[in-house]
Design a protein around this motif. Structure first.
Motif, short mmCIF file in Angstrom:
data_model
loop_
_atom_site.label_atom_id
_atom_site.label_comp_id
_atom_site.label_asym_id
_atom_site.label_seq_id
_atom_site.Cartn_x
_atom_site.Cartn_y
_atom_site.Cartn_z
N PHE A 44 26.60 63.42 -70.46
CA PHE A 44 26.88 64.50 -69.52
C PHE A 44 26.25 64.23 -68.16
O PHE A 44 26.81 64.60 -67.12
N ASP A 45 25.08 63.59 -68.13
CA ASP A 45 24.49 63.19 -66.84
C ASP A 45 25.42 62.23 -66.10
O ASP A 45 25.66 62.38 -64.89
N ALA A 46 25.94 61.24 -66.82
CA ALA A 46 26.81 60.25 -66.20
C ALA A 46 28.05 60.89 -65.61
O ALA A 46 28.52 60.50 -64.53
N GLN A 101 31.39 54.19 -63.40
CA GLN A 101 30.29 53.24 -63.16
C GLN A 101 29.03 53.67 -63.90
O GLN A 101 28.32 52.83 -64.48
N ALA A 102 28.76 54.97 -63.90
CA ALA A 102 27.58 55.47 -64.61
C ALA A 102 27.72 55.28 -66.11
O ALA A 102 26.75 54.96 -66.81
N ASN A 110 26.42 52.40 -71.14
CA ASN A 110 26.81 51.55 -72.27
C ASN A 110 26.01 50.25 -72.30
O ASN A 110 25.69 49.74 -73.38
N GLU A 111 25.68 49.74 -71.11
CA GLU A 111 24.87 48.52 -71.07
C GLU A 111 23.48 48.80 -71.64
O GLU A 111 22.94 48.00 -72.41
N PHE A 147 45.04 56.33 -63.85
CA PHE A 147 44.12 55.92 -62.78
C PHE A 147 43.06 55.02 -63.39
O PHE A 147 42.37 55.43 -64.35
N GLN A 148 42.94 53.83 -62.88
CA GLN A 148 41.91 52.90 -63.37
C GLN A 148 40.92 52.68 -62.22
O GLN A 148 41.19 51.92 -61.29
N PRO A 149 39.77 53.35 -62.29
CA PRO A 149 38.81 53.24 -61.18
C PRO A 149 38.35 51.80 -60.97
O PRO A 149 38.27 51.02 -61.92
#
Length: 396
Positions: free
Chosen positions: A247-249, A293-294, A299-300, A394-396
């Motif tokens: 939820f932060d991301a 991106q977040a 995930n990383e 849409f693919q950011p």
């Protein structure tokens, strides 16, 4: 030696009268606190420094500290983290002692440091030329304790008349501050649970069931993939941490770009970008880009601990929604409803079927297609709608 008469006049009587009758139009306690310190000085009390520490109910902060020093017109405000009680700056400090039950702390800063308390705060005050320091609890209702401190650089420190005058202020400051802090608390809690815009409407009186306004907005619904499997197989605390990180991301980019999250629904969220902002639709896609991106960064980090990557689906539509109070006679929800919300929900459900993270309706795509590269994915049946809907990815 006779004890002082509590009803005898003191140097601070004019300040007490001002706190009682002259602060009605001042909304913020930090302004009242700074003005109180200035007035105490003007009344003849050799006040050089004062702090006011309050506990607050906030999702990010344990409390706040207001600090005033000679020559300042406004108080400095510092927010205090929840983990402060584990730090050396707190352990053994006046705040620590007051919260542990002390009724008064007094420190003669002129005497040999070896005879005084060892906390670093006292050394800092000695280094600034302060000679005397006093701290008291400030009581709010139901025994809640805050902290007020006063310090002077007068040779010999505060005398008995100064201490009596400062004590005279405390009960009135407690009443004045509790009203302001609880007003701020009500606003903070509403902002935390319903969002900034909805909280403003509620505080302005929009509390009647069925009342609301029609708003044209871009609607975004996001859902975490495979959450049922995660919640069934992961430890409870890990699941909670995962949801908070997810939820932060998603949430921070939404707020940054002018969106308002109206609710979290399990592992999903509903947000709107009102179209009274000219760039609302573009801002929604900018928020989605930053959220992606977040999520990649999250995930990383999770991958480094052996956790599987998280995936999500987002459905986006634009249209008129009813924005207001819905619920029972005693329990209301401030939310949006209407066919446009249903459409965004259906598009989110289609993301998994079509293998896309973000699906947009044609109505929304037409408003952003000149600025963003979109992929046309054809017309598709959407549950609850009679005609196939033309969709874009849409693919950011």
């Amino acid at each position: 030696m006779t004890s002082p008469d509590k009803n005898a006049p003191t140097l601070s009587d004019g300040v007490v009268d001002w706190l009682t009758n002259g602060t009605r139009d001042e909304r913020f306690i930090d302004n009242i606190f700074a003005q109180m310190c200035i007035r105490l000085q003007q009344a003849g009390i050799p006040l050089q420094r004062s702090t006011f520490h309050v506990l607050i109910q906030h999702p990010q902060w344990l409390g706040a500290r207001f600090m005033w020093a000679d020559g300042m017109r406004e108080a400095e405000i510092a927010l205090v983290d929840f983990d402060v009680r584990e730090r050396s700056e707190y352990i053994g400090s006046p705040a620590n002692e007051i919260q542990d039950g002390a009724a008064e702390l007094r420190e003669n800063l002129e005497r040999d440091v070896a005879l005084g308390r060892k906390h670093a705060l006292y050394d800092e005050m000695r280094a600034k030329g302060l000679t005397d320091y006093v701290a008291w609890p400030l009581y709010h209702t139901l025994g809640k304790r805050h902290l007020i401190t006063f310090a002077t650089d007068r040779p010999g420190g505060f005398d008995e008349a100064h201490i009596a005058a400062l004590k005279r202020v405390l009960p009135v400051l407690a009443l004045v501050s509790e009203i302001r802090i609880k007003n701020r608390l009500a606003r903070t809690l509403l902002e935390t649970y319903v969002g900034s815009h909805a909280s403003e409407l509620i505080l302005a009186g929009a509390t009647r069931r069925g009342t609301g306004t029609t708003v044209r907005a871009a609607i975004m619904i996001c859902d975490l993939r495979d959450f049922t499997k995660i919640s069934d197989n992961w430890p409870r605390d890990d699941v909670i941490d995962l949801l908070n990180d997810y939820f932060d991301a998603m949430s921070e980019p939404i707020a940054k770009h002018g969106g308002e999250i109206l609710k979290f629904i399990g592992d999903g969220l509903l947000a709107i970008f009102p179209l009274h902002e000219p760039a609302a639709c573009a801002n929604l896609l900018r928020a989605v880009t930053e959220a992606r991106q977040a999520m990649a960064a999250l995930n990383e980090r999770n991958g480094a601990t052996g956790r599987a990557p998280l995936n999500y689906g987002i459905g986006v539509h634009v249209g008129d929604v009813m924005y207001g109070n819905i619920g029972s006679s005693t329990r209301l929800d401030f939310t949006v409803i209407g066919p446009a919300v249903n459409m965004a929900s259906r598009l989110e459900a289609l993301t998994k079927q079509l293998g896309r993270n973000v699906l947009l309706s044609r109505a929304f795509a037409e408003l952003v297609e000149r600025e963003f590269e979109l992929e046309h994915v054809g017309k598709h049946e959407v549950r609850g709608f009679s005609d196939p809907i033309e969709l874009f990815a849409f693919q950011p």
